[in-house]
Write a protein that holds these residues in place. Structure first.
Motif, mmCIF file in Angstrom:
data_model
loop_
_atom_site.group_PDB
_atom_site.id
_atom_site.type_symbol
_atom_site.label_atom_id
_atom_site.label_comp_id
_atom_site.label_asym_id
_atom_site.label_seq_id
_atom_site.Cartn_x
_atom_site.Cartn_y
_atom_site.Cartn_z
ATOM 1 N N UNK A 60 -9.524 -106.260 61.834
ATOM 2 C CA UNK A 60 -9.131 -106.487 63.219
ATOM 3 C C UNK A 60 -9.338 -107.922 63.654
ATOM 4 N N UNK A 61 -8.378 -108.397 64.338
ATOM 5 C CA UNK A 61 -8.524 -109.675 65.018
ATOM 6 C C UNK A 61 -8.472 -110.878 64.143
ATOM 7 N N UNK A 62 -8.112 -110.713 62.898
ATOM 8 C CA UNK A 62 -8.120 -111.863 62.012
ATOM 9 C C UNK A 62 -6.766 -112.545 62.062
ATOM 10 N N UNK A 63 -6.825 -113.785 62.459
ATOM 11 C CA UNK A 63 -5.619 -114.571 62.625
ATOM 12 C C UNK A 63 -4.985 -114.874 61.278
ATOM 13 N N UNK A 64 -3.679 -114.852 61.242
ATOM 14 C CA UNK A 64 -2.946 -115.285 60.054
ATOM 15 C C UNK A 64 -2.346 -116.652 60.318
ATOM 16 N N UNK A 65 -2.365 -117.475 59.285
ATOM 17 C CA UNK A 65 -1.837 -118.834 59.361
ATOM 18 C C UNK A 65 -0.592 -118.912 58.491
ATOM 19 N N UNK A 66 0.451 -119.477 59.045
ATOM 20 C CA UNK A 66 1.745 -119.424 58.390
ATOM 21 C C UNK A 66 2.139 -120.760 57.784
ATOM 22 N N UNK A 67 2.894 -120.673 56.688
ATOM 23 C CA UNK A 67 3.460 -121.852 56.069
ATOM 24 C C UNK A 67 4.765 -122.242 56.738
ATOM 25 N N UNK A 68 5.397 -123.298 56.234
ATOM 26 C CA UNK A 68 6.616 -123.805 56.861
ATOM 27 C C UNK A 68 7.855 -122.980 56.565
ATOM 28 N N UNK A 69 7.790 -122.121 55.554
ATOM 29 C CA UNK A 69 8.910 -121.238 55.269
ATOM 30 C C UNK A 69 9.906 -121.799 54.273
ATOM 31 N N UNK A 70 10.671 -120.873 53.692
ATOM 32 C CA UNK A 70 11.787 -121.219 52.802
ATOM 33 C C UNK A 70 13.035 -120.519 53.308
ATOM 34 N N UNK A 71 14.078 -121.298 53.541
ATOM 35 C CA UNK A 71 15.358 -120.724 53.964
ATOM 36 C C UNK A 71 16.160 -120.438 52.714
ATOM 37 N N UNK A 72 16.406 -119.153 52.429
ATOM 38 C CA UNK A 72 17.155 -118.736 51.257
ATOM 39 C C UNK A 72 18.530 -118.249 51.667
ATOM 40 N N UNK A 73 19.549 -118.810 51.044
ATOM 41 C CA UNK A 73 20.917 -118.353 51.250
ATOM 42 C C UNK A 73 21.460 -117.878 49.912
ATOM 43 N N UNK A 74 21.887 -116.639 49.893
ATOM 44 C CA UNK A 74 22.462 -116.074 48.679
ATOM 45 C C UNK A 74 23.974 -115.957 48.896
ATOM 46 N N UNK A 75 24.747 -116.584 48.018
ATOM 47 C CA UNK A 75 26.201 -116.617 48.181
ATOM 48 C C UNK A 75 26.906 -115.719 47.161
#
Lengths: 114, 113
Positions: free
Chosen positions: A99-114
């Motif tokens: 409970x109550x434990x904060x999560x820290x996020x990364x900058x992310x990866x934008x994936x496009x599948x064509x």
């Protein structure tokens, strides 16, 4: 201080190709690690989490898998990408579960599948 | 199953207007509540959180949120928005010793100068 890295930042892949996204955390030990997918208008969906090396739990059935070969490294993979795998993938860490434990996020990866 | 609802998907305000973003969750047990913000081109970051105690929580940049248990709500407020508040805002809940954060679908806020 702790930092979280993700790469690549963007990726365009053809359908049927393999995938490997990497996440690393610095400045902390034995973090819990998470992979989320963010789809437009749908918030963040938890895909996998890990409480330790080699320990992976999947939250939703899908075409993806995750691995944690080292304490602060979390990898998201696929053998054959589908169109529906397109999205924004976020890695996150927290100190402990519960409970109550904060999560820290990364900058992310934008994936496009064509 | 637990869920989080953010009813306003897009909000457009002028600078100095007051802001309130709604967040409702469905869970009858103990919860901890979070608001995260994602500014354009930046990481998702924590704005404020509620664990226990005073249900009125103050966060960074003048934001606050009030936990109303009877309404299962945790609305985000700011008395006077600035152009720099333009971002996407996510409400999240975690429940009963769970590692999980359950996120709402997000609200895109555009503040016009």
């Amino acid at each position: 201080s702790q930092t979280i890295h993700q790469w690549p930042a963007t990726l365009v892949q053809p359908v049927g190709s393999p995938l490997s996204l990497e996440c690393t955390v610095e400045g902390t030990s034995n973090p819990n690690l998470y992979w989320y997918r963010q789809a437009a208008g749908r918030g963040l969906q938890l895909l996998f989490y890990s409480v330790g090396i080699g320990q992976i739990s999947s939250e939703v059935p899908q075409n993806l898998s995750a691995s944690r070969p080292q304490d602060r490294q979390f990898i998201l993979s696929s053998k054959k990408l589908l169109l529906s795998d397109s999205g924004f993938y976020l890695c996150a860490w927290s100190l402990t579960s519960g409970l109550g434990v904060e999560q820290f996020f990364g900058p992310g990866t934008r994936l496009t599948v064509l | 199953a637990q869920s989080v609802s953010q009813h306003n998907h897009h909000v457009i305000l002028s600078e100095a207007a007051s802001l309130e973003l709604g967040c409702n969750y469905s869970y009858g047990g103990t919860v901890n509540l979070f608001w995260y913000v994602q500014y354009p081109g930046q990481h998702l970051q924590l704005l404020l959180k509620y664990f226990s105690g005073d249900p009125l929580v103050k966060g960074i940049k003048g934001f606050e949120a009030e936990f109303i248990k009877s309404k299962f709500s945790f609305n985000l407020r700011k008395p006077s928005v600035q152009w720099s508040d333009t971002a996407e805002y996510f409400c999240a809940v975690n429940t009963d010793s769970s590692y999980k954060l359950i996120f709402g679908s997000g609200t895109r806020l555009l503040v016009r100068p």
